[in-house]
Design an enzyme around this catalytic site. Structure first.
Site, mmCIF file in Angstrom:
data_model
loop_
_atom_site.group_PDB
_atom_site.id
_atom_site.type_symbol
_atom_site.label_atom_id
_atom_site.label_comp_id
_atom_site.label_asym_id
_atom_site.label_seq_id
_atom_site.Cartn_x
_atom_site.Cartn_y
_atom_site.Cartn_z
ATOM 1 N N ASP A 44 67.193 35.836 -31.305
ATOM 2 C CA ASP A 44 68.208 34.808 -31.056
ATOM 3 C C ASP A 44 69.532 35.220 -31.709
ATOM 4 O O ASP A 44 69.636 35.303 -32.927
ATOM 5 C CB ASP A 44 67.736 33.470 -31.643
ATOM 6 N N TYR A 49 78.265 35.265 -33.637
ATOM 7 C CA TYR A 49 77.680 36.010 -34.756
ATOM 8 C C TYR A 49 78.315 37.397 -34.861
ATOM 9 O O TYR A 49 78.104 38.095 -35.856
ATOM 10 C CB TYR A 49 76.166 36.181 -34.588
ATOM 11 N N LYS A 74 74.477 32.803 -27.071
ATOM 12 C CA LYS A 74 75.136 31.505 -26.962
ATOM 13 C C LYS A 74 76.617 31.675 -26.642
ATOM 14 O O LYS A 74 77.256 32.606 -27.134
ATOM 15 C CB LYS A 74 74.983 30.717 -28.272
ATOM 16 N N HIS A 107 76.953 26.664 -27.402
ATOM 17 C CA HIS A 107 76.746 26.727 -28.843
ATOM 18 C C HIS A 107 77.215 25.469 -29.579
ATOM 19 O O HIS A 107 76.596 25.046 -30.556
ATOM 20 C CB HIS A 107 77.464 27.957 -29.395
ATOM 21 N N LEU A 186 63.941 26.785 -42.618
ATOM 22 C CA LEU A 186 63.466 26.818 -44.002
ATOM 23 C C LEU A 186 64.451 26.139 -44.953
ATOM 24 O O LEU A 186 64.394 26.317 -46.165
ATOM 25 C CB LEU A 186 63.220 28.271 -44.435
ATOM 26 N N LYS A 228 65.416 33.349 -40.237
ATOM 27 C CA LYS A 228 66.256 34.547 -40.315
ATOM 28 C C LYS A 228 66.108 35.184 -41.694
ATOM 29 O O LYS A 228 65.897 34.498 -42.691
ATOM 30 C CB LYS A 228 67.725 34.212 -40.049
ATOM 31 N N SER A 229 66.222 36.495 -41.723
ATOM 32 C CA SER A 229 66.190 37.223 -42.985
ATOM 33 C C SER A 229 66.592 38.666 -42.716
ATOM 34 O O SER A 229 66.435 39.165 -41.605
ATOM 35 C CB SER A 229 64.786 37.197 -43.602
ATOM 36 N N ARG A 234 60.094 39.677 -46.043
ATOM 37 C CA ARG A 234 60.199 38.293 -45.595
ATOM 38 C C ARG A 234 60.162 38.210 -44.074
ATOM 39 O O ARG A 234 59.596 37.281 -43.504
ATOM 40 C CB ARG A 234 61.491 37.669 -46.136
ATOM 41 N N ASN A 238 57.215 35.870 -42.461
ATOM 42 C CA ASN A 238 57.611 34.692 -41.689
ATOM 43 C C ASN A 238 56.873 34.584 -40.356
ATOM 44 O O ASN A 238 56.749 33.497 -39.798
ATOM 45 C CB ASN A 238 59.115 34.713 -41.417
#
Length: 285
Positions: A44, A49, A74, A107, A186, A228-229, A234, A238
């Site tokens: 995504d 971004y 988006k 968005h 999270l 996200k990370s 992680r 996840n």
């Protein structure tokens, strides 16, 4: 086709857990590549971004066939309007190096939302997008815009986590079988959430961390989750949430954590002002 998928109201399916690529462009390529190597098939991203090229390069270099991936981007507000939306999509496709998107979202709920949505509908009919949806529409905005759309969105991507479970919004969305996608699933590092004693107790029982318990809760609740990370370990953990199941009582315990309050109000004038001043996909891209 996808393992652990959720059915959308347009007949398409979407992997229940995706990799949220709202990360620094310099970290994007490696993070997305790590995600794909660890089993993610849902990525995504967004024009705002400023990392679609990096996402696209990682997808290409992964060697995974396109039909085995689910890719979302988006449309940003500078490209709202019927014609502008189609041009914005073409730019994203070019940046990503893809012929089509699996999901394309509006968005933010500002400017010519109706015209932009018509542009997305056209792109879907043209085969450039398989599913279309919206993002950051709270109950008031949902009631304002959705009745004006010819096609019902497949998803609404909004802030969601155990502290903010969007119960009023979900009742509205359920009427048209619209799926909720969670950003900040999270809690964006909220220590009140990540060190919650009740969640820590559940995590200890299953030999998991609190983040995994939260993602599992969201999965069992039918929410499409986008953690996200940029940290390899992680990223891996996840996605490692399919080997245990929360009991009904544990689900109720987590449901009871809801405060009804999030960190972002899309109707706030200050929120809109900040986004306009700090994110311009034409000048900054």
């Amino acid at each position: 086709m996808f393992e652990h998928a959720i059915q959308l109201n347009d007949g398409n399916s979407i992997p229940a857990i995706g990799f949220g690529a709202m990360i620094e462009p310099k970290d994007t390529y490696q993070a997305v590549l790590d995600a794909l190597k660890n089993g993610y098939r849902h990525i995504d991203t967004a024009a705002s971004y400023f990392n679609e090229k990096e996402v696209g390069q990682a997808i290409k270099d992964s060697g995974i066939p396109r039909e085995e991936l689910f890719v979302t981007s988006k449309l940003w507000i500078q490209d709202y309007g019927y014609e502008a939306a189609q041009k914005g999509l073409d730019t994203s496709l070019k940046n990503l190096g893809l012929d089509y998107l699996d999901l394309y979202l509006l968005h933010q709920p500002y400017d010519d939302v109706i015209g932009a949505w018509r542009g997305l509908e056209k792109a879907q009919k043209d085969g450039k997008v398989r599913s279309i949806g919206v993002s950051n529409m709270n109950p008031n905005l949902w009631k304002k815009f959705i009745p004006q759309f010819s096609e019902t969105p497949a998803v609404n991507q909004v802030e969601f986590n155990p502290l903010f479970q969007q119960k009023e919004l979900r009742k509205l969305m359920d009427q048209d079988k619209v799926r909720l996608e969670a950003w900040y699933p999270l809690g964006h590092g909220n220590q009140e959430l990540l060190t919650n004693p009740k969640l820590e107790t559940i995590a200890k029982k299953y030999g998991k961390n609190v983040g995994q318990v939260i993602i599992r809760f969201e999965y069992q609740d039918g929410v499409i989750t986008l953690p996200k990370s940029s940290h390899p370990e992680r990223i891996k953990t996840n996605l490692n949430v399919f080997d245990f199941q929360l009991t009904p009582d544990e689900m109720k315990t987590i449901e009871a954590l809801d405060t009804g309050k999030g960190t972002f109000d899309p109707e706030s004038a200050s929120s809109e002002k900040y986004l306009r001043e700090h994110l311009d996909v034409h000048q900054n891209g």
